[in-house]
Design a protein around this motif. Structure first.
Motif, mmCIF file in Angstrom:
data_model
loop_
_atom_site.group_PDB
_atom_site.id
_atom_site.type_symbol
_atom_site.label_atom_id
_atom_site.label_comp_id
_atom_site.label_asym_id
_atom_site.label_seq_id
_atom_site.Cartn_x
_atom_site.Cartn_y
_atom_site.Cartn_z
ATOM 1 N N ASN A 1 31.534 38.102 42.740
ATOM 2 C CA ASN A 1 30.854 36.805 42.823
ATOM 3 C C ASN A 1 30.791 36.251 44.242
ATOM 4 O O ASN A 1 30.354 35.125 44.440
ATOM 5 C CB ASN A 1 31.488 35.790 41.862
ATOM 6 C CG ASN A 1 32.903 35.402 42.237
ATOM 7 O OD1 ASN A 1 33.592 36.112 42.971
ATOM 8 N ND2 ASN A 1 33.349 34.273 41.706
ATOM 9 N N ALA A 2 31.201 37.024 45.243
ATOM 10 C CA ALA A 2 31.151 36.615 46.658
ATOM 11 C C ALA A 2 31.759 35.220 46.847
ATOM 12 O O ALA A 2 31.088 34.278 47.246
ATOM 13 C CB ALA A 2 29.721 36.669 47.186
ATOM 14 N N PRO A 3 33.058 35.083 46.590
ATOM 15 C CA PRO A 3 33.691 33.759 46.608
ATOM 16 C C PRO A 3 33.866 33.185 48.009
ATOM 17 O O PRO A 3 33.980 33.920 48.985
ATOM 18 C CB PRO A 3 35.059 34.029 45.975
ATOM 19 C CG PRO A 3 35.361 35.436 46.365
ATOM 20 C CD PRO A 3 34.024 36.148 46.310
ATOM 21 N N GLN A 4 33.892 31.859 48.051
ATOM 22 C CA GLN A 4 34.275 31.150 49.269
ATOM 23 C C GLN A 4 35.774 30.840 49.240
ATOM 24 O O GLN A 4 36.350 30.483 50.254
ATOM 25 C CB GLN A 4 33.506 29.824 49.416
ATOM 26 C CG GLN A 4 32.049 29.980 49.753
ATOM 27 C CD GLN A 4 31.178 30.176 48.512
ATOM 28 O OE1 GLN A 4 31.573 29.906 47.390
ATOM 29 N NE2 GLN A 4 29.975 30.679 48.727
ATOM 30 N N CYS A 5 36.366 30.971 48.058
ATOM 31 C CA CYS A 5 37.777 30.650 47.859
ATOM 32 C C CYS A 5 38.416 31.716 46.981
ATOM 33 O O CYS A 5 37.829 32.126 45.985
ATOM 34 C CB CYS A 5 37.898 29.272 47.210
ATOM 35 S SG CYS A 5 39.583 28.761 46.820
ATOM 36 N N VAL A 6 39.624 32.123 47.370
ATOM 37 C CA VAL A 6 40.432 33.021 46.544
ATOM 38 C C VAL A 6 41.697 32.275 46.168
ATOM 39 O O VAL A 6 42.330 31.644 47.018
ATOM 40 C CB VAL A 6 40.784 34.327 47.291
ATOM 41 C CG1 VAL A 6 41.872 35.099 46.566
ATOM 42 C CG2 VAL A 6 39.554 35.196 47.465
ATOM 43 N N MET A 7 42.046 32.329 44.887
ATOM 44 C CA MET A 7 43.296 31.753 44.411
ATOM 45 C C MET A 7 44.187 32.882 43.928
ATOM 46 O O MET A 7 43.845 33.587 42.988
ATOM 47 C CB MET A 7 43.033 30.741 43.301
ATOM 48 C CG MET A 7 42.248 29.558 43.800
ATOM 49 S SD MET A 7 42.247 28.209 42.655
ATOM 50 C CE MET A 7 41.084 27.117 43.494
ATOM 51 N N SER A 8 45.298 33.049 44.617
ATOM 52 C CA SER A 8 46.260 34.091 44.292
ATOM 53 C C SER A 8 47.274 33.560 43.289
ATOM 54 O O SER A 8 47.890 32.511 43.511
ATOM 55 C CB SER A 8 46.973 34.526 45.580
ATOM 56 O OG SER A 8 48.143 35.261 45.288
ATOM 57 N N VAL A 9 47.447 34.288 42.190
ATOM 58 C CA VAL A 9 48.435 33.941 41.169
ATOM 59 C C VAL A 9 49.297 35.164 40.876
ATOM 60 O O VAL A 9 48.894 36.296 41.154
ATOM 61 C CB VAL A 9 47.776 33.420 39.875
ATOM 62 C CG1 VAL A 9 46.987 32.144 40.149
ATOM 63 C CG2 VAL A 9 46.880 34.468 39.239
ATOM 64 N N HIS A 10 50.486 34.924 40.364
ATOM 65 C CA HIS A 10 51.404 35.996 39.954
ATOM 66 C C HIS A 10 51.758 36.938 41.109
ATOM 67 O O HIS A 10 52.003 38.123 40.897
ATOM 68 C CB HIS A 10 50.834 36.790 38.777
ATOM 69 C CG HIS A 10 50.475 35.950 37.609
ATOM 70 N ND1 HIS A 10 49.296 36.093 36.930
ATOM 71 C CD2 HIS A 10 51.118 34.928 36.996
ATOM 72 C CE1 HIS A 10 49.235 35.213 35.952
ATOM 73 N NE2 HIS A 10 50.329 34.481 35.974
ATOM 74 N N GLY A 11 51.729 36.437 42.339
ATOM 75 C CA GLY A 11 52.127 37.246 43.491
ATOM 76 C C GLY A 11 51.070 38.179 44.028
ATOM 77 O O GLY A 11 51.376 39.113 44.770
ATOM 78 N N ALA A 12 49.805 37.936 43.714
ATOM 79 C CA ALA A 12 48.728 38.804 44.215
ATOM 80 C C ALA A 12 48.634 38.719 45.734
ATOM 81 O O ALA A 12 48.841 37.662 46.332
ATOM 82 C CB ALA A 12 47.397 38.403 43.583
ATOM 83 N N ASP A 13 48.322 39.844 46.351
ATOM 84 C CA ASP A 13 48.227 39.926 47.814
ATOM 85 C C ASP A 13 47.029 39.161 48.351
ATOM 86 O O ASP A 13 45.972 39.119 47.716
ATOM 87 C CB ASP A 13 48.097 41.393 48.257
ATOM 88 C CG ASP A 13 49.391 42.160 48.108
ATOM 89 O OD1 ASP A 13 50.463 41.553 48.278
ATOM 90 O OD2 ASP A 13 49.328 43.372 47.824
#
Length: 152
Positions: free
Chosen positions: A83-95
């Motif tokens: 989806n070509a994000p402008q924002c990434v939200m890391s959960v559960h320890g994702a890199d």
């Protein structure tokens, strides 16, 4: 250049904070990738997002569907979001990589403040980003409301 916002969860569950942050992101017309570490965790978030909030709907989907590129919020465990994000939200320890922080408008790292492993992981990510010169903020809800506690 973007910034990384670290959210130490101590009072509200992950899904509540995620709903709040996703709502703010969509208000900014950002597409978001919620990056997890395993499919079971993402499926649980997907189900929780479908069930709430009562006062509004958060349009989203799990990665792997035919309309991934059109999703305002895409739940994924890959580093490449369709989806070509402008924002990434890391959960559960994702890199999250230093290059991503520089390339995106915002990176949010949500972690369980009562889990020593999650705390150590977030501290390591903070140090890595800080040492690379990335802009970062640390937010705590320990007082009952979100407060910025540190910034690089």
């Amino acid at each position: 250049m973007g910034a990384a916002y670290f959210y130490q969860l101590t009072r509200k569950p992950l899904v509540d904070t995620l709903i709040m942050l996703l709502g703010k992101s969509l208000e900014n017309d950002w597409k978001v990738a919620v990056r997890g570490t395993d499919m079971a965790g993402l499926e649980a978030l997907d189900k929780a997002l479908w069930m709430g909030p009562e006062d509004g709907f958060l349009p989203h989907g799990l990665a792997g569907g035919p309309h991934d590129a059109d999703q305002p919020v895409l739940l994924t465990f890959g580093t490449e979001a369709a989806n070509a994000p402008q924002c990434v939200m890391s959960v559960h320890g994702a890199d999250v990589g230093v290059d991503e922080v520089a390339a995106l408008d915002r990176v949010c790292i949500l972690f369980d403040g009562d889990d020593e492993v999650a705390l150590d992981r977030a501290r390591g990510q903070w140090k890595t980003l800080k040492d690379a010169g990335a802009s970062a903020q640390y937010w705590s809800e320990a007082s009952g409301r979100w407060e910025k506690k540190a910034e690089t």
